[in-house]
Design a protein around this motif. Structure first.
Motif, PDB file in Angstrom:
ATOM      1  N   SER A 140     -76.718 -21.608  63.898  1.00 48.51           N
ATOM      2  CA  SER A 140     -76.872 -20.161  64.083  1.00 48.51           C
ATOM      3  C   SER A 140     -77.142 -19.452  62.762  1.00 48.51           C
ATOM      4  CB  SER A 140     -75.605 -19.597  64.729  1.00 48.51           C
ATOM      5  OG  SER A 140     -75.674 -18.205  64.883  1.00 48.51           O
ATOM      6  N   ASP A 141     -76.633 -19.993  61.658  1.00 49.22           N
ATOM      7  CA  ASP A 141     -76.760 -19.367  60.341  1.00 49.22           C
ATOM      8  C   ASP A 141     -78.060 -19.760  59.619  1.00 49.22           C
ATOM      9  OD1 ASP A 141     -74.356 -18.082  60.639  1.00 49.22           O
ATOM     10  OD2 ASP A 141     -73.199 -19.552  59.501  1.00 49.22           O
ATOM     11  N   GLN A 142     -78.939 -20.496  60.266  1.00 48.56           N
ATOM     12  CA  GLN A 142     -80.167 -20.933  59.608  1.00 48.56           C
ATOM     13  C   GLN A 142     -81.031 -19.744  59.173  1.00 48.56           C
ATOM     14  OE1 GLN A 142     -81.367 -24.382  58.879  1.00 48.56           O
ATOM     15  NE2 GLN A 142     -79.122 -24.308  59.009  1.00 48.56           N
ATOM     16  N   LYS A 143     -81.454 -19.780  57.921  1.00 46.78           N
ATOM     17  CA  LYS A 143     -82.372 -18.760  57.397  1.00 46.78           C
ATOM     18  C   LYS A 143     -83.796 -19.248  57.639  1.00 46.78           C
ATOM     19  CE  LYS A 143     -79.075 -17.213  53.909  1.00 46.78           C
ATOM     20  NZ  LYS A 143     -78.761 -17.101  52.451  1.00 46.78           N
ATOM     21  N   PHE A 144     -84.238 -19.053  58.859  1.00 45.85           N
ATOM     22  CA  PHE A 144     -85.514 -19.613  59.302  1.00 45.85           C
ATOM     23  C   PHE A 144     -86.303 -18.536  60.031  1.00 45.85           C
ATOM     24  CE2 PHE A 144     -87.866 -21.771  62.793  1.00 45.85           C
ATOM     25  CZ  PHE A 144     -88.808 -22.414  62.002  1.00 45.85           C
ATOM     26  N   ASN A 145     -87.526 -18.306  59.576  1.00 43.52           N
ATOM     27  CA  ASN A 145     -88.376 -17.268  60.155  1.00 43.52           C
ATOM     28  C   ASN A 145     -89.186 -17.852  61.310  1.00 43.52           C
ATOM     29  OD1 ASN A 145     -89.660 -14.850  60.572  1.00 43.52           O
ATOM     30  ND2 ASN A 145     -91.229 -15.235  59.006  1.00 43.52           N
ATOM     31  N   GLY A 146     -88.485 -18.124  62.400  1.00 43.69           N
ATOM     32  CA  GLY A 146     -89.120 -18.694  63.570  1.00 43.69           C
ATOM     33  C   GLY A 146     -88.106 -18.833  64.685  1.00 43.69           C
TER      34      GLY A 146
END
Length: 298
Positions: free
Chosen positions: A24-30
């Motif tokens: 949930s904490d992933q810094k992912f632009n997608g």
């Protein structure tokens, strides 16, 4: 850009919340979809997964107990090829928040490419053990991958075309999903590796204790070599040659696969055993490969 994360769960209530929080904490632009198959849990795994459905995009498959190989095999069958990238995941992982973003940046624009990384070793309570799994870069040649699989499946991220190929592979007790994925990438595509860890990798007390039991390790290896059904590197490469020959990288790759496929014939096993291209950075792995080849149990 869309990523599907493949997770097999089994009685994972102790660690599952920490994993799901790290995804949930992933810094992912997608977009991230979590494809979960439960392998017959009898604890609160289902309730934990259900509690995260407001925070994560989760597709859940409830199944009977098949074991890790077949559970991941079912996940691969259900993987949605409308997604751009795919990642494997274990229920006791804890991902660093840039895991997906960094991996996809490494393989974006490439075809049939597998990424994997180093991991930080921690105990069951996530206390660092003071080292990473890999101290130096592993050998990523096809020969090196055949000698000893250098990758942990839980760090793998791949593109759609490699997943499309993986869906066609018949998994066996030795040809696990992660072994099949890296063998395909080494034969028909590309491998990318990052020495910097992407996640925390738990070393449970049972595995640590077993790792220091010399004679138990020897017995386990002998049992594995001689008494497990369908363990055969030659059958693995034969499947790749049969099903994916048109995608094989080059003549050298094809020659290596043919050499391994036919290694039991005549003196070929001795030629393979002394071939120094089939060496990795681990003396123990090299000795194991040589011995298994000479005995014809590789």
């Amino acid at each position: 850009m869309k990523v599907e994360v493949l997770l097999s769960t089994y009685n994972g209530e102790r660690y599952l919340n920490e994993l799901l929080e790290s995804i949930s904490d992933q810094k992912f632009n997608g977009d991230i979809e979590l494809l979960i198959r439960d392998d017959g849990s009898s604890d609160k795994t289902f309730q934990i997964v259900d509690s995260w459905k407001n925070k994560l995009n989760i597709k859940f498959i409830k199944g009977k107990n098949l074991g890790p190989r077949d559970s991941f095999g079912e996940l691969i069958k259900h993987a949605n090829l409308d997604f751009d990238y795919f990642a494997f995941c274990d229920q006791d992982d804890v991902w660093f928040d840039n895991k997906l973003d960094f991996a996809i940046k490494k393989i974006r624009g490439m075809n049939r490419t597998l990424y994997f990384s180093n991991v930080q070793l921690v105990d069951s309570d996530l206390n660092p053990l003071g080292s990473n799994r890999d101290r130096i870069r592993p050998v990523l040649s096809l020969e090196g991958v055949i000698t000893a699989n250098p990758a942990l499946g839980c760090t793998m991220v791949m593109d759609r075309e490699l997943m499309r190929e993986l869906k066609q592979v018949k998994l066996t007790p030795f040809f696990m999903h992660d072994v099949a994925a890296i063998m395909l990438a080494a034969s028909t595509g590309h491998i990318k590796y990052e020495l910097q860890p992407s996640m925390m990798y738990r070393q449970h007390i049972e595995s640590v204790t077993q790792g220091h039991d010399f004679w138990k390790n020897i017995k386990n290896k002998v049992d594995f070599w001689f008494f497990q059904p369908n363990i055969s590197i030659s059958k693995e490469v034969d499947e790749i040659l049969t099903n994916f020959e048109e995608n094989i990288n080059d003549d050298h790759t094809k020659d290596v696969l043919i050499q391994v496929k036919n290694y039991r014939q005549g003196i070929n096993r001795f030629k393979l055993a002394v071939n120094k291209k089939f060496r990795v950075n681990s003396t123990a792995s090299n000795r194991s490969f040589i011995l298994r080849v000479i005995l014809g149990v590789a």
